[in-house]
Design an enzyme around this catalytic site. Structure first.
Site, PDB file in Angstrom:
ATOM      1  N   GLY A  10     -11.142  29.434 -21.211  1.00 21.88           N
ATOM      2  CA  GLY A  10     -11.457  28.092 -20.726  1.00 21.88           C
ATOM      3  C   GLY A  10     -11.873  27.341 -22.382  1.00 21.88           C
ATOM      4  N   TYR A 124     -24.086  27.915  -7.474  1.00 20.81           N
ATOM      5  CA  TYR A 124     -23.970  28.212  -9.001  1.00 20.81           C
ATOM      6  C   TYR A 124     -24.368  28.675 -10.058  1.00 20.81           C
ATOM      7  CZ  TYR A 124     -22.890  27.356 -13.097  1.00 20.81           C
ATOM      8  OH  TYR A 124     -22.020  27.031 -14.900  1.00 20.81           O
ATOM      9  N   LYS A 128     -26.213  32.758 -11.536  1.00 24.40           N
ATOM     10  CA  LYS A 128     -26.244  32.537 -12.976  1.00 24.40           C
ATOM     11  C   LYS A 128     -27.427  33.557 -13.510  1.00 24.40           C
ATOM     12  CE  LYS A 128     -23.402  31.525 -16.077  1.00 24.40           C
ATOM     13  NZ  LYS A 128     -22.037  32.542 -16.624  1.00 24.40           N
TER      14      LYS A 128
END
Ligand SMILES: NC(=O)c1ccc[n+]([C@@H]2O[C@H](COP(=O)([O-])OP(=O)(O)OC[C@H]3O[C@@H](n4cnc5c(N)ncnc54)[C@H](OP(=O)(O)O)[C@@H]3O)[C@@H](O)[C@H]2O)c1
Length: 292
Positions: A10, A124, A128
């Protein structure tokens, strides 16, 4: 020392891998779907394989950069996998760094200290934040949550980063008009800076002084529209096709753009990790990078 990096294919993970290349440490770079260049593909959702790989490698540090935004898989990867890596941190005695986001905050009262109340607005951010809690709730595990804001840096495709992709918008001189967010303030942070900080952190002698939650952020505020203006200036391109949108988001989109999630970084600076935060200036970095 042995360092294992998840999400090494990534944007952040590849920069972390690159930074560790200039150290004597032995690195295992994990990916999922991408292969080549020494990446070791491993689906982190496969608990048995994860246990096997980590038990064999015996890392001293695990830098957990892998994450997911897609709603169907975000819960599993961001929460369950992170919690499992923390359990292994305890049994295999490594330090886990869980990379988290400024989107754990709602953006209404910046700057946010590491102990400020979290209140994520979208899925999201929620996964997290739940991942943070999963990691920090394993008693006896050495785990560090490193919160970072929107990322940019060297990436094979502009679409790999929410900042880099704005280059495509500026360079699209086809006549297409773009409405661009001029409401939310962001602090675009260079992945190379974060990677260098992580190397410093892993070599930090007073490791017992590292608090469980660290904030790392560049200090320069920009809206997405202002980032486009910087790119237009560097590339010497007209930007009339990009229209600033200063309206507070309403309806469904109100949950996607917290106004200002600025991370307060004083505790991180005061730690005394070699090189400090080592922040790159946004326009300066891009001017150099785009010359290449
Ligand atoms: N990007 C941002 O602006 C931003 C902002 C704040 C915080 N963060 C956090 O920073 C970290 C790095 O983000 P990033 O943008 O660099 O990520 P990214 O470029 O989207 O890369 C995600 C990584 O996760 C890996 N991955 C996905 N599913 C996996 C699975 N099941 N098993 C193993 N690996 C898997 C991917 O592997 P493959 O590609 O090989 O499939 C990839 O290496 C994340 O924790 C993210 O939440 C990012």
């Amino acid at each position: 020392m042995k360092v294992l990096i998840t999400g090494a294919s990534g944007v952040l993970g590849s920069a972390v891998r690159e930074a560790f290349k200039s150290t004597p440490h032995q690195v295992l770079a994990l990916s999922n779907t991408r292969t080549g260049d020494g990446l070791v593909p491993l689906d982190l959702a496969d608990t048995q394989e994860v246990d096997k790989v980590l038990t064999e490698f015996k890392p001293n540090w695990v830098i957990h950069c892998a994450a997911e935004r897609r709603p169907d898989v975000a819960e599993k990867l961001n929460v369950d996998v992170s919690g499992h890596l923390a359990s292994l941190a305890k049994s295999l005695k490594y330090t886990l760094v869980y990379v988290s986001t400024d989107y754990v905050f709602d953006g209404t009262s910046p700057p946010y200290t590491p102990s400020a109340r979290t209140n994520p607005l979208q899925l999201y951010g929620r996964t997290k934040r739940d991942g943070e809690q999963a990691v920090l709730s394993v008693n006896g595990a050495k785990a560090i949550v490193l919160r970072v804001p929107v990322l940019y840096g060297p990436a094979p495709k502009n679409s790999d980063s929410a900042v880099n992709i704005l280059l495509d918008v500026v360079q699209d001189q086809s006549g297409k008009q773009y409405k661009m967010d001029h409401y939310a303030t962001r602090y675009p942070t260079n992945v190379v800076d974060i990677a260098n900080f992580l190397v410093g952190l892993s070599e930090f002698k007073q490791s017992t002084a590292i608090p469980p939650i660290l904030h790392y952020s560049a200090a320069e505020p920009f809206t997405k529209y202002e980032i486009c203006l910087v790119f237009a200036k560097i590339l010497n391109l007209p930007h009339g096709h990009i229209v600033p949108d200063s309206e507070a988001p309403k309806g469904d989109s109100a949950t996607t753009r917290p106004r200002d999630c600025q991370l307060y970084t004083k505790e991180t600076e005061d730690l005394g990790v070699e090189g400090g935060l080592g922040l790159t200036l946004f326009e300066e970095w891009w001017s150099e990078y785009l010359k290449k």
